[in-house]
Design a protein around this motif. Structure first.
Motif, short mmCIF file in Angstrom:
data_model
loop_
_atom_site.label_atom_id
_atom_site.label_comp_id
_atom_site.label_asym_id
_atom_site.label_seq_id
_atom_site.Cartn_x
_atom_site.Cartn_y
_atom_site.Cartn_z
N GLY A 106 84.38 12.01 -2.52
CA GLY A 106 83.63 11.01 -3.37
C GLY A 106 83.52 9.49 -3.08
O GLY A 106 83.66 8.69 -3.81
N MET A 107 83.11 9.29 -1.95
CA MET A 107 83.06 8.19 -1.13
C MET A 107 81.95 8.01 -0.06
O MET A 107 81.73 8.98 0.50
N ALA A 108 81.41 6.75 -0.11
CA ALA A 108 80.06 6.48 0.99
C ALA A 108 80.33 5.13 1.25
O ALA A 108 80.66 4.35 0.41
N GLY A 109 79.88 4.62 2.67
CA GLY A 109 79.72 3.43 3.05
C GLY A 109 79.72 3.21 4.55
O GLY A 109 79.35 4.16 5.28
N PHE A 110 79.88 1.89 4.93
CA PHE A 110 79.73 1.68 6.16
C PHE A 110 81.36 1.34 6.51
O PHE A 110 81.96 0.50 5.89
N GLN A 111 81.86 1.78 7.78
CA GLN A 111 83.14 1.57 8.18
C GLN A 111 83.12 0.70 9.67
O GLN A 111 82.24 1.14 10.58
N VAL A 112 83.84 -0.32 10.10
CA VAL A 112 83.88 -0.80 11.10
C VAL A 112 85.10 -0.45 11.97
O VAL A 112 86.24 -0.37 11.34
N VAL A 113 85.02 -0.06 13.19
CA VAL A 113 86.16 0.28 13.71
C VAL A 113 86.23 -0.27 15.33
O VAL A 113 85.17 -0.63 15.78
N ASN A 114 87.64 -0.85 15.51
CA ASN A 114 87.68 -1.46 17.06
C ASN A 114 88.28 -0.43 17.92
O ASN A 114 89.15 -0.05 17.81
N ALA A 115 87.34 0.15 18.82
CA ALA A 115 87.54 0.99 19.64
C ALA A 115 87.96 0.66 21.02
O ALA A 115 88.32 1.47 21.94
N GLY A 116 88.14 -0.59 21.15
CA GLY A 116 88.25 -1.35 22.45
C GLY A 116 89.89 -1.47 22.70
O GLY A 116 90.72 -0.87 21.80
N LEU A 117 89.77 -2.31 23.81
CA LEU A 117 91.37 -2.53 24.19
C LEU A 117 91.99 -3.93 23.90
O LEU A 117 92.81 -4.56 24.20
N GLY A 118 91.04 -4.82 23.09
CA GLY A 118 91.50 -5.99 22.59
C GLY A 118 90.84 -6.34 21.37
O GLY A 118 89.90 -5.67 20.90
N PRO A 119 91.31 -7.59 20.71
CA PRO A 119 90.99 -7.95 19.49
C PRO A 119 89.60 -8.60 19.73
O PRO A 119 88.95 -9.19 20.54
N ALA A 120 88.67 -8.17 18.33
CA ALA A 120 87.28 -8.65 18.42
C ALA A 120 87.25 -9.82 17.55
O ALA A 120 87.79 -9.82 16.42
#
Length: 162
Positions: A52-66
């Motif tokens: 019961g949820m919807a939205g936009f999710q941000v993910v850091n899939a890299g090797l360093g902080p953004a």
């Protein structure tokens, strides 16, 4: 030519060659270090009818902080501001009020961090579908970011094809 001249020229050539190799190795090491800390942000559209949820999710899939340098929100193709609470008040109706997470200038998205920029929870499948269709077709969130080194100008957007 005398032997001393030949030896001096050979020594100079060897020294210059060594200098070039050292410079090349240093440059390659700097490039490698930057790449080994490169963040890769992704924005995913999520709709899960079972939860019961919807939205936009941000993910850091890299090797360093953004490190976020800017954000831009478009509603129906019109820029309405940066991704913050003021824009949330402009974009969403009180009847379908989602949870939001602001990424202000200077915010860091850590390696492996996953968070919702927008999340709407509802037990009503029709409300959930309407909300998802609205953010899918009308809302575009663009994040500008860089690594800890700075200056790369990476960009990620929620505006992508299915």
């Amino acid at each position: 030519m005398q032997a001393e001249t030949v030896i001096a020229v050979a020594a100079t050539v060897v020294a210059l060659g060594s200098l070039w190799v050292s410079y090349s190795q240093g440059k390659a090491a700097r490039v490698h270090n930057r790449q080994s800390l490169r963040p890769i942000l992704q924005i995913r559209r999520i709709r899960n009818d079972q939860e019961g949820m919807a939205g936009f999710q941000v993910v850091n899939a890299g090797l360093g902080p953004a490190v976020v340098t800017d954000s831009v929100v478009r509603w129906d193709g019109v820029v309405v501001g940066a991704w913050n609470r003021d824009v949330k008040d402009l974009v969403f109706e009180p009847v379908d009020w989602p949870q939001t997470y602001s990424l202000r200038r200077g915010s860091a998205v850590l390696v492996g961090q996953t968070t919702f920029l927008v999340r709407f929870d509802s037990d009503d499948p029709e409300r959930l579908r309407r909300f998802y269709d609205r953010i899918k077709t009308r809302l575009v969130i663009t994040l500008h970011y860089e690594s800890v080194y700075g200056g790369e100008g990476f960009v990620v957007s929620s505006d992508f094809p299915e």
